[in-house]
Design an enzyme around this catalytic site. Structure first.
Site, PDB file in Angstrom:
ATOM      1  N   LYS A 108       0.829  -1.214   0.000  1.00  0.00           N
ATOM      2  CA  LYS A 108       0.000   0.000   0.000  1.00  0.00           C
ATOM      3  C   LYS A 108       0.863   1.264   0.000  1.00  0.00           C
ATOM      4  CE  LYS A 108      -1.927  -1.005   3.936  1.00  0.00           C
ATOM      5  NZ  LYS A 108      -1.140  -2.221   4.266  1.00  0.00           N
TER       6      LYS A 108
ATOM      7  N   ARG B 256      11.632  -0.956  10.498  1.00  0.00           N
ATOM      8  CA  ARG B 256      10.607  -0.568  11.470  1.00  0.00           C
ATOM      9  C   ARG B 256      10.586  -1.557  12.621  1.00  0.00           C
ATOM     10  NH1 ARG B 256       5.325   0.435   7.839  1.00  0.00           N
ATOM     11  NH2 ARG B 256       4.403  -0.768   9.528  1.00  0.00           N
TER      12      ARG B 256
END
Ligand code: AP5
Length: 228
Positions: free
Chosen positions: A25, A172
């Site tokens: 996305k 992350r």
């Protein structure tokens, strides 16, 4: 090849990218936003920025994100409302990671009406779940410009540095393998029902997100054009 977007073409609506963690996305939202000169609104990026800056909002969100759970609406909705109020959103924008629950979608529907926008277009990233672990654990993001790489499938040309600006690449915290399971479970439980919600409203378009970045990007532009 990705079709060119003409200078006069505007999004003129909210385009929502819906799909599981690692489906692509963010990669596609950045690209679509760049093509249409529209803002890319990632609630994940906004929250990570708060965490990095150590704001009180960031301090509340950080442990929740580290566990792979959804941050409460009391935090997320205010952030989104403030962002949409900015003038750069007046010709449409691309949402990535929002809405994530039916309650968020209902709230957004009202907000878009109040701002005079057409109903949103929802691009649904459909992908074999078997591909997600590799995409998530291989992801590295540029600390400077946010460019997204993948150590396995889209590596940088030079080790651990961004091709665009030489920025350091980082992983992350929630991309560690042990957090992937809880994130996927949260998606299935809280976010996947949104596909049926938007399909009932006639707003959903599926895209095969297991294809290459270029093929997905080309299909997304077609979907946006067809929806005019
Ligand atoms: P968020 O940042 O939104 O993360 P996510 O939804 O889990 O999605 P990801 O960013 O992991 O994946 P992506 O689909 O964007 O994939 P990408 O393009 O990077 O949310 C993080 C957290 O914030 C949540 O867990 C929650 O705590 C909180 N949060 C955020 N929004 C919230 C909300 N609305 N409400 C409550 N809480 C919220 O691609 C992945 C990798 O694959 C990359 O390495 C990329 O290079 C590679 N790749 C991409 N496309 C392809 C392709 N076609 N082929 C091969 N590789 C590809």
């Amino acid at each position: 090849m990705t079709p060119d977007v003409l200078p006069h073409e505007k999004l003129d609506r909210a385009v929502i990218f819906l799909g599981p963690p690692g489906a692509g996305k963010g990669t596609q939202a950045k690209e679509l936003a760049r093509k249409f000169s529209a803002p890319h609104l990632s609630t994940g990026d906004m929250l990570r920025e708060h965490v990095a800056q150590g704001t009180s909002l960031g301090q509340r969100a950080q442990p929740i994100m580290a566990r792979g759970e959804l941050v409460p609406d009391s935090i997320v909705l205010r952030m989104v409302a403030d962002r949409i109020d900015r003038p750069d959103c007046s010709h449409g924008f691309v949402f990535d990671g929002f809405p994530r629950t039916v309650a968020q979608a209902q709230w957004l529907g009202e907000l878009l009406k109040q701002h005079g926008f057409k109903p949103p277009l929802v691009v649904h990233f459909v992908i074999d779940p078997g591909l997600l672990l590799r995409r998530i654990t291989g992801r590295r993001t540029c600390k400077v410009g946010g460019e997204i790489y993948n150590l396995y499938d889209r590596p940088p040309k030079f080790d651990a540095r961004c091709d665009n600006d030489g920025g350091e690449l980082e992983q992350r915290l929630d991309d560690r393998e042990e957090i992937v399971g809880p994130r996927l479970a949260a998606y299935e439980r809280q976010t996947a029902p949104l596909a049926a919600y938007y399909r009932r409203l006639g707003r959903l378009r599926d895209v095969d997100a297991s294809k290459s970045v270029e093929e997905v990007a080309a299909r997304v532009v077609e979907i946006v054009r067809e929806a005019r």
